[in-house]
Design a protein around this motif. Structure first.
Motif, mmCIF file in Angstrom:
data_model
loop_
_atom_site.group_PDB
_atom_site.id
_atom_site.type_symbol
_atom_site.label_atom_id
_atom_site.label_comp_id
_atom_site.label_asym_id
_atom_site.label_seq_id
_atom_site.Cartn_x
_atom_site.Cartn_y
_atom_site.Cartn_z
ATOM 1 N N ARG A 40 0.820 -1.217 0.000
ATOM 2 C CA ARG A 40 0.000 0.000 0.000
ATOM 3 C C ARG A 40 0.851 1.263 0.000
ATOM 4 O O ARG A 40 0.446 2.279 -0.571
ATOM 5 C CB ARG A 40 -0.924 0.020 1.218
ATOM 6 N N PHE A 41 2.002 1.207 0.650
ATOM 7 C CA PHE A 41 2.874 2.380 0.771
ATOM 8 C C PHE A 41 4.118 2.184 -0.089
ATOM 9 O O PHE A 41 4.609 1.065 -0.246
ATOM 10 C CB PHE A 41 3.325 2.585 2.216
ATOM 11 N N THR A 42 4.649 3.297 -0.600
ATOM 12 C CA THR A 42 5.882 3.267 -1.382
ATOM 13 C C THR A 42 6.798 4.390 -0.921
ATOM 14 O O THR A 42 6.400 5.559 -0.924
ATOM 15 C CB THR A 42 5.598 3.428 -2.880
ATOM 16 N N ILE A 43 8.013 4.023 -0.535
ATOM 17 C CA ILE A 43 9.010 5.020 -0.160
ATOM 18 C C ILE A 43 9.937 5.259 -1.352
ATOM 19 O O ILE A 43 10.281 4.325 -2.087
ATOM 20 C CB ILE A 43 9.816 4.560 1.084
ATOM 21 N N SER A 44 10.310 6.520 -1.539
ATOM 22 C CA SER A 44 11.223 6.855 -2.625
ATOM 23 C C SER A 44 12.085 8.034 -2.205
ATOM 24 O O SER A 44 11.791 8.709 -1.220
ATOM 25 C CB SER A 44 10.453 7.187 -3.911
ATOM 26 N N ARG A 45 13.158 8.275 -2.961
ATOM 27 C CA ARG A 45 14.041 9.382 -2.633
ATOM 28 C C ARG A 45 14.493 10.067 -3.913
ATOM 29 O O ARG A 45 14.584 9.435 -4.975
ATOM 30 C CB ARG A 45 15.240 8.899 -1.835
ATOM 31 N N ASP A 46 14.787 11.362 -3.791
ATOM 32 C CA ASP A 46 15.327 12.150 -4.884
ATOM 33 C C ASP A 46 16.571 12.828 -4.339
ATOM 34 O O ASP A 46 16.481 13.849 -3.651
ATOM 35 C CB ASP A 46 14.294 13.170 -5.368
#
Length: 115
Positions: free
Chosen positions: A66-72
């Protein structure tokens, strides 16, 4: 010393979505392991998701799928996309940065999911 500022929290109905953001400063962001944690009223803070320096991700069982972690790394930002929200996701969500023995926390952003 790392500074972290979360945003994007709010009130949403069950089944809805929110995207949390965390802006980091005072550190070489790309060298930090980043994570999201949450704390519901009357409960201990719990881990939600982590993204490593190499962008490998891991999730708590309660949010996986359900959740998605991402980084820039270019923007010094980490995100948490939250879909199919449930009332039990209601909590203050905290951004966390770790590099070696240094461990930084943001002030938190409130997420409230109504049934």
């Amino acid at each position: 010393q790392v500074q972290l500022v979360e945003s994007g929290g709010g009130l949403v109905q069950a089944g809805g979505s929110l995207r949390l953001s965390c802006a980091a400063s005072g550190t070489t962001f790309s060298t930090n392991v980043m994570a999201w944690h949450r704390q519901a009223p009357g409960k201990q803070r719990e881990w939600v998701a982590t993204i490593t320096v190499g962008s490998l991700t891991s999730y708590a069982n309660s949010v996986r799928g359900r959740f998605t972690i991402s980084r820039d790394n270019a923007k010094n930002m980490v995100y948490l996309q939250m879909n199919s929200l449930k009332p039990e996701d209601t909590a203050v969500y905290y951004c966390n940065a770790r590099r070696g023995s240094v461990n930084g926390w943001g002030q938190g952003t409130q997420v409230t999911v109504s049934s």
